[in-house]
Write an enzyme that holds these catalytic residues in place. Structure first.
Site, PDB file in Angstrom:
ATOM      1  CE1 TYR A  67      18.937 -25.463  -3.398  1.00 58.05           C
ATOM      2  CE2 TYR A  67      20.913 -26.122  -4.591  1.00 58.05           C
ATOM      3  CZ  TYR A  67      20.114 -25.126  -4.050  1.00 58.05           C
ATOM      4  OH  TYR A  67      20.482 -23.804  -4.154  1.00 58.05           O
ATOM      5  CD  GLN A 101      12.085 -13.235   1.544  1.00 59.34           C
ATOM      6  OE1 GLN A 101      13.149 -12.817   1.133  1.00 59.34           O
ATOM      7  NE2 GLN A 101      11.634 -12.960   2.761  1.00 59.34           N
ATOM      8  CG  HIS A 119      12.756 -16.770  -3.113  1.00 58.19           C
ATOM      9  ND1 HIS A 119      13.464 -16.308  -2.020  1.00 58.19           N
ATOM     10  CD2 HIS A 119      12.520 -15.680  -3.881  1.00 58.19           C
ATOM     11  CE1 HIS A 119      13.628 -15.006  -2.120  1.00 58.19           C
ATOM     12  NE2 HIS A 119      13.058 -14.595  -3.234  1.00 58.19           N
ATOM     13  CB  CYS A 127      14.420 -32.152 -16.699  1.00 59.84           C
ATOM     14  SG  CYS A 127      15.596 -32.269 -18.058  1.00 59.84           S
ATOM     15  CB  CYS A 130      12.486 -32.350 -21.178  1.00 61.64           C
ATOM     16  SG  CYS A 130      12.365 -33.428 -19.724  1.00 61.64           S
ATOM     17  CB  SER A 187      17.831 -10.988   6.894  1.00 67.92           C
ATOM     18  OG  SER A 187      17.861 -11.582   5.614  1.00 67.92           O
ATOM     19  CG  ASN A 211      13.811 -10.703  12.601  1.00 64.65           C
ATOM     20  OD1 ASN A 211      14.646 -11.359  13.216  1.00 64.65           O
ATOM     21  ND2 ASN A 211      13.757 -10.671  11.285  1.00 64.65           N
ATOM     22  CD  GLN A 217      14.125  -6.590   9.318  1.00 65.91           C
ATOM     23  OE1 GLN A 217      13.370  -6.177   8.443  1.00 65.91           O
ATOM     24  NE2 GLN A 217      14.499  -7.846   9.394  1.00 65.91           N
TER      25      GLN A 217
HETATM   26  N1  APR Z   1      11.570 -15.889  14.978  1.00 66.27           N
HETATM   27  C1  APR Z   1      11.615 -14.747  14.254  1.00 66.27           C
HETATM   28  N2  APR Z   1      12.679 -14.410  13.500  1.00 66.27           N
HETATM   29  C2  APR Z   1      13.732 -15.256  13.471  1.00 66.27           C
HETATM   30  C3  APR Z   1      13.754 -16.460  14.210  1.00 66.27           C
HETATM   31  C4  APR Z   1      12.600 -16.768  14.992  1.00 66.27           C
HETATM   32  N3  APR Z   1      12.518 -17.880  15.732  1.00 66.27           N
HETATM   33  N4  APR Z   1      14.936 -17.076  13.969  1.00 66.27           N
HETATM   34  C5  APR Z   1      15.615 -16.304  13.119  1.00 66.27           C
HETATM   35  N5  APR Z   1      14.905 -15.200  12.805  1.00 66.27           N
HETATM   36  C6  APR Z   1      15.221 -14.118  11.865  1.00 66.27           C
HETATM   37  C7  APR Z   1      16.666 -13.673  11.812  1.00 66.27           C
HETATM   38  O1  APR Z   1      16.928 -12.663  12.784  1.00 66.27           O
HETATM   39  C8  APR Z   1      16.764 -13.121  10.404  1.00 66.27           C
HETATM   40  O2  APR Z   1      16.349 -11.767  10.342  1.00 66.27           O
HETATM   41  O3  APR Z   1      14.963 -14.646  10.580  1.00 66.27           O
HETATM   42  C9  APR Z   1      15.758 -13.975   9.617  1.00 66.27           C
HETATM   43  C10 APR Z   1      16.376 -15.007   8.691  1.00 66.27           C
HETATM   44  O4  APR Z   1      17.052 -14.310   7.675  1.00 66.27           O
HETATM   45  P1  APR Z   1      17.765 -15.062   6.454  1.00 66.27           P
HETATM   46  O5  APR Z   1      18.549 -16.215   6.966  1.00 66.27           O
HETATM   47  O6  APR Z   1      18.482 -14.033   5.657  1.00 66.27           O
HETATM   48  O7  APR Z   1      16.537 -15.680   5.621  1.00 66.27           O
HETATM   49  P2  APR Z   1      15.575 -14.958   4.591  1.00 66.27           P
HETATM   50  O8  APR Z   1      15.327 -13.558   4.999  1.00 66.27           O
HETATM   51  O9  APR Z   1      14.411 -15.855   4.431  1.00 66.27           O
HETATM   52  O10 APR Z   1      16.435 -14.967   3.266  1.00 66.27           O
HETATM   53  C11 APR Z   1      15.837 -14.454   2.102  1.00 66.27           C
HETATM   54  O11 APR Z   1      17.659 -15.131   0.744  1.00 66.27           O
HETATM   55  O12 APR Z   1      19.289 -16.611   0.067  1.00 66.27           O
HETATM   56  C12 APR Z   1      18.032 -16.135  -0.185  1.00 66.27           C
HETATM   57  O13 APR Z   1      16.411 -17.350  -1.396  1.00 66.27           O
HETATM   58  C13 APR Z   1      16.973 -17.226  -0.103  1.00 66.27           C
HETATM   59  O14 APR Z   1      14.656 -16.980   0.452  1.00 66.27           O
HETATM   60  C14 APR Z   1      15.971 -16.690   0.881  1.00 66.27           C
HETATM   61  C15 APR Z   1      16.278 -15.205   0.886  1.00 66.27           C
END
Ligand code: APR
Length: 248
Positions: A67, A101, A119, A127, A130, A187, A211, A217
């Site tokens: 992290y 997110q 998120h 911590c 505390c 996603s 996207n 979707q």
């Molecule tokens: N432009 C537009 N869309 C894009 C691009 C881009 N340049 N690059 C990738 N993507 C799209 C992918 O097709 C996918 O649908 O972004 C999305 C990323 O999806 P994830 O990796 O699942 O990320 P996210 O949707 O933010 O995840 C949601 O899941 O694990 C948890 O807390 C974490 O906040 C996160 C949450």
């Protein structure tokens, strides 16, 4: 009419907009997404070690360091044209809130004025005992709180944890009362955030999904899909809206 023009006319007709974002909006800043692309964060091994509090605790100190490296990478990254366009859009419409997110802080650094971080964020570690917070740039090498000796953890919402109630309620209210929700680079898989586009749609709003991939979707009467990279699509949209002679 082109997809961009149709989209611009949707935006132009809206009084109240929610921009709902995920990791894809930061992909063009060089930050990996969770589930798409070659460097996706949630490999099976990473998911087991870093995604929930149990995994985090039992894989210290590697989980803390993971992290910390993500926080430093986010701090070193720059907002890309998509973040900038979203901030500019807020100047062009009556009312706009960003519900993200993402934990990278790039919407704020691009200048978006109203942001709900569903998120959490990677600005600080906190911590577990505390609740003292420390900026990641000043965080100790070991995951140990300087105040009480408790365990340091990221200020993000992990799987199996609750979202901050106030943030979630504000996001739900905004989604249920907007005319247009623009979902960018997510996603749209993770509950409860994934409810927001449906909530907006079912309350009568248009939902525009930007996207590069539309697998999984939502579809329906007022769901509009605009294919392309966020950093290409959103600046073009703002350009169309900002034309003083625009009659869309
Ligand atoms: N432009 C537009 N869309 C894009 C691009 C881009 N340049 N690059 C990738 N993507 C799209 C992918 O097709 C996918 O649908 O972004 C999305 C990323 O999806 P994830 O990796 O699942 O990320 P996210 O949707 O933010 O995840 C949601 O899941 O694990 C948890 O807390 C974490 O906040 C996160 C949450």
């Amino acid at each position: 009419m082109s997809a961009q023009l149709i989209t611009a006319s949707l935006v132009q007709g809206a009084q109240s907009i929610v921009v709902f974002t995920g990791a894809g909006v930061s992909a063009e800043s060089g930050l990996p997404t969770y589930r798409s692309g070659e460097n996706a964060l949630w490999s099976a091994a990473n998911f087991e070690r870093f995604a929930n509090p149990r995994g985090y605790r039992s894989h210290l100190p590697a989980s803390y360091e993971w992290y910390r490296q993500r926080a430093l990478a986010a701090a070193a990254a720059q907002p890309n044209p998509a973040h900038v366009a979203i901030a500019q859009l807020a100047m062009l419409v009556h009312n706009l809130v960003v519900v993200t997110q993402n934990v990278d802080g790039l919407h704020a650094r691009a200048g978006s004025p109203d942001i709900i971080e569903l998120h959490g964020h990677l600005r600080t570690a906190r911590c577990d005992r505390c609740e003292a917070r420390v900026a990641w740039s000043d965080a100790p090498d070991e995951p140990v709180c300087h105040h009480c000796g408790g365990m340091l953890r990221p200020d993000v919402v992990m799987f199996e944890e609750n979202l901050a109630e106030e943030a979630l309620e504000r996001a739900r209210t905004a989604a249920a009362s907007c005319d247009l929700l623009i979902s960018v680079g997510t996603s749209n898989l993770i509950w409860p955030a994934r409810e927001l586009p449906i909530l907006a749609h079912d309350a009568g709003a248009n939902v525009l999904i930007v996207n590069t991939d539309f697998a999984g979707q939502p579809t329906g009467a007022r769901f509009h899909h605009l294919s392309g990279r966020a950093g290409d699509v959103l600046p073009e949209l703002v350009r169309l809206l900002a034309q003083p002679e625009a009659k869309l």
